[in-house]
Design a protein around this motif. Structure first.
Motif, short mmCIF file in Angstrom:
data_model
loop_
_atom_site.label_atom_id
_atom_site.label_comp_id
_atom_site.label_asym_id
_atom_site.label_seq_id
_atom_site.Cartn_x
_atom_site.Cartn_y
_atom_site.Cartn_z
N THR A 66 0.83 -1.20 0.00
CA THR A 66 0.00 0.00 0.00
C THR A 66 0.87 1.25 0.00
O THR A 66 1.80 1.38 0.79
N GLY A 67 0.54 2.17 -0.89
CA GLY A 67 1.27 3.42 -0.96
C GLY A 67 0.82 4.41 0.10
O GLY A 67 -0.28 4.30 0.65
N THR A 68 1.70 5.39 0.37
CA THR A 68 1.38 6.43 1.35
C THR A 68 1.16 7.75 0.60
O THR A 68 2.09 8.27 -0.02
N GLY A 76 -2.77 3.76 -5.03
CA GLY A 76 -3.26 2.45 -5.39
C GLY A 76 -2.56 1.37 -4.58
O GLY A 76 -1.65 1.64 -3.81
N THR A 77 -2.99 0.13 -4.77
CA THR A 77 -2.38 -1.01 -4.10
C THR A 77 -1.51 -1.77 -5.09
O THR A 77 -2.01 -2.29 -6.09
N ALA A 78 -0.23 -1.82 -4.80
CA ALA A 78 0.70 -2.52 -5.68
C ALA A 78 0.79 -3.98 -5.24
O ALA A 78 0.37 -4.36 -4.15
N THR A 79 1.39 -4.80 -6.11
CA THR A 79 1.54 -6.23 -5.83
C THR A 79 2.99 -6.64 -6.06
O THR A 79 3.56 -6.34 -7.11
N LEU A 80 3.54 -7.34 -5.08
CA LEU A 80 4.89 -7.87 -5.22
C LEU A 80 4.80 -9.37 -5.46
O LEU A 80 4.21 -10.10 -4.68
N THR A 84 9.20 -8.88 -9.32
CA THR A 84 8.47 -7.78 -9.96
C THR A 84 7.47 -7.17 -9.00
O THR A 84 6.74 -7.87 -8.28
N ILE A 85 7.42 -5.84 -9.01
CA ILE A 85 6.38 -5.10 -8.30
C ILE A 85 5.56 -4.36 -9.35
O ILE A 85 6.10 -3.60 -10.15
N SER A 86 4.27 -4.57 -9.34
CA SER A 86 3.39 -3.93 -10.32
C SER A 86 2.25 -3.23 -9.61
O SER A 86 1.94 -3.53 -8.45
N GLY A 87 1.65 -2.27 -10.31
CA GLY A 87 0.47 -1.59 -9.77
C GLY A 87 0.76 -0.37 -8.93
O GLY A 87 -0.14 0.14 -8.26
N ILE A 88 1.98 0.14 -8.97
CA ILE A 88 2.27 1.39 -8.26
C ILE A 88 1.52 2.52 -8.97
O ILE A 88 1.69 2.73 -10.16
N LYS A 89 0.70 3.23 -8.23
CA LYS A 89 -0.17 4.23 -8.87
C LYS A 89 -0.55 5.34 -7.91
O LYS A 89 -0.80 5.09 -6.72
N GLY A 90 -0.56 6.56 -8.43
CA GLY A 90 -1.04 7.69 -7.66
C GLY A 90 -2.20 8.37 -8.37
O GLY A 90 -2.19 8.50 -9.59
N ASN A 91 -3.21 8.76 -7.61
CA ASN A 91 -4.34 9.52 -8.14
C ASN A 91 -4.25 10.94 -7.59
O ASN A 91 -4.42 11.15 -6.38
N PHE A 92 -3.95 11.90 -8.46
CA PHE A 92 -3.69 13.26 -8.03
C PHE A 92 -4.84 14.19 -8.41
O PHE A 92 -5.49 14.01 -9.44
N LYS A 93 -5.02 15.20 -7.56
CA LYS A 93 -6.02 16.23 -7.84
C LYS A 93 -5.42 17.62 -8.01
O LYS A 93 -6.01 18.47 -8.69
N ALA A 94 -4.24 17.82 -7.39
CA ALA A 94 -3.67 19.17 -7.42
C ALA A 94 -2.16 19.11 -7.24
O ALA A 94 -1.62 18.12 -6.73
N GLY A 96 1.38 19.47 -5.62
CA GLY A 96 1.75 19.21 -4.22
C GLY A 96 1.40 17.81 -3.77
O GLY A 96 1.87 17.37 -2.72
N ASP A 97 0.61 17.09 -4.54
CA ASP A 97 0.25 15.71 -4.18
C ASP A 97 1.43 14.76 -4.44
O ASP A 97 2.18 14.93 -5.41
N THR A 98 1.57 13.76 -3.60
CA THR A 98 2.58 12.72 -3.81
C THR A 98 2.03 11.37 -3.33
O THR A 98 1.12 11.32 -2.49
N VAL A 99 2.61 10.31 -3.85
CA VAL A 99 2.40 8.97 -3.28
C VAL A 99 3.77 8.31 -3.17
O VAL A 99 4.66 8.52 -4.01
N LYS A 100 3.93 7.54 -2.12
CA LYS A 100 5.22 6.91 -1.86
C LYS A 100 5.03 5.45 -1.49
O LYS A 100 4.16 5.09 -0.70
N TYR A 101 5.85 4.60 -2.10
CA TYR A 101 5.83 3.17 -1.80
C TYR A 101 7.21 2.76 -1.28
O TYR A 101 8.23 3.09 -1.89
N THR A 102 7.22 2.03 -0.18
CA THR A 102 8.48 1.57 0.40
C THR A 102 8.49 0.04 0.47
O THR A 102 7.54 -0.57 0.97
N PHE A 103 9.53 -0.55 -0.03
CA PHE A 103 9.72 -2.00 0.08
C PHE A 103 11.22 -2.24 0.25
O PHE A 103 11.98 -1.30 0.52
N TYR A 104 11.66 -3.50 0.11
CA TYR A 104 13.03 -3.81 0.50
C TYR A 104 13.68 -4.78 -0.48
O TYR A 104 13.01 -5.59 -1.13
N VAL A 105 15.02 -4.68 -0.56
CA VAL A 105 15.83 -5.65 -1.31
C VAL A 105 16.66 -6.41 -0.29
O VAL A 105 17.39 -5.80 0.51
N HIS A 106 16.56 -7.74 -0.31
CA HIS A 106 17.32 -8.60 0.60
C HIS A 106 18.40 -9.36 -0.17
O HIS A 106 18.14 -9.86 -1.27
#
Length: 216
Positions: A66-68, A76-80, A84-94, A96-106
């Motif tokens: 889930t993005g922040t 949107g809700t991405a899938t790992l 592969t990670i797919s589905g990273i998405k932001g819905n903006f209205k104005a 100054g808007d941002t969306v951020k996704y955090t995950f990890y590499v092991h």
């Protein structure tokens, strides 16, 4: 007296001959022992294991991501799945808007891994890494969409190194040691001073590839 002297000379000569004979005897026999060696090493690529995870503590955790959002944005809700990670998405209205996704590499393998590059590819079938398309072309001004599109960017930060969409970041000195992990942050940003469009539009970004190798 003469006979005695002669006997001594013969005795000496006989001794010399015996010593020479002994020396020749040792020189006539010898052995050379040779050790010839070789080895063949065939490392397995299966021992180099670098992969995504939705968790900092759980290796290979998959599923939803889930993005922040900030501002008026929604994420949107991405899938790992696998690598592969797919589905990273932001819905903006104005702006100054941002969306951020955090995950990890092991790194769970037997080698230290080095991040060599972060590559942003073109959108499939297009000649650009970012393509903006108006939803309703009849009621949307193309120039305004183009201007707003320029102000929306995607960036990727891996550890302390980052790159923005449309670039290829060649990286050196970025080591991910065995049995360690590092965060990856993908951010889509609508610049706070960005232009506004007069209609809805979609933005497609090309795939992002992180290239890890056993050498820097």
């Amino acid at each position: 007296m003469e006979k005695s002297r002669t006997s001594k000379i013969i005795a000496v000569v006989a001794l010399v001959v015996a010593v020479l004979g002994l020396s020749l005897g040792f020189a006539a026999f010898s052995n050379t022992l040779t050790i010839s060696s070789s080895a063949y090493v065939s490392p397995s690529s299966e021992n180099f294991k670098v992969g995504f995870s939705t968790s900092a503590t759980a290796v290979g955790a998959t599923g939803s991501l889930t993005g922040t959002p900030t501002g008026t944005a929604t994420a949107g809700t991405a899938t790992l799945s696998g690598t592969t990670i797919s589905g990273i998405k932001g819905n903006f209205k104005a702006p100054g808007d941002t969306v951020k996704y955090t995950f990890y590499v092991h790194n769970t393998g037997e080698y230290d891994a080095f991040l060599n590059s972060i590559t942003h590819e073109n959108v499939t079938g297009q000649n650009a890494p970012k393509v903006c398309t108006a939803v309703n072309t009849e009621n949307t001004t193309a120039a305004l969409v183009s201007a707003a599109c320029e102000d929306i960017t995607l960036s990727v930060k891996v550890g302390t190194d980052n790159a923005v969409a449309g670039s290829v970041a060649s990286i050196s000195g970025h080591q991910l040691s065995k049995l360690t992990y590092e965060p990856v942050v993908v951010t889509i940003t609508y610049a706070s001073d960005g232009d506004r469009a007069d209609g809805d539009f979609n933005i497609a970004f090309g795939d992002i590839k992180l290239i890890y190798a056993t050498v820097d």
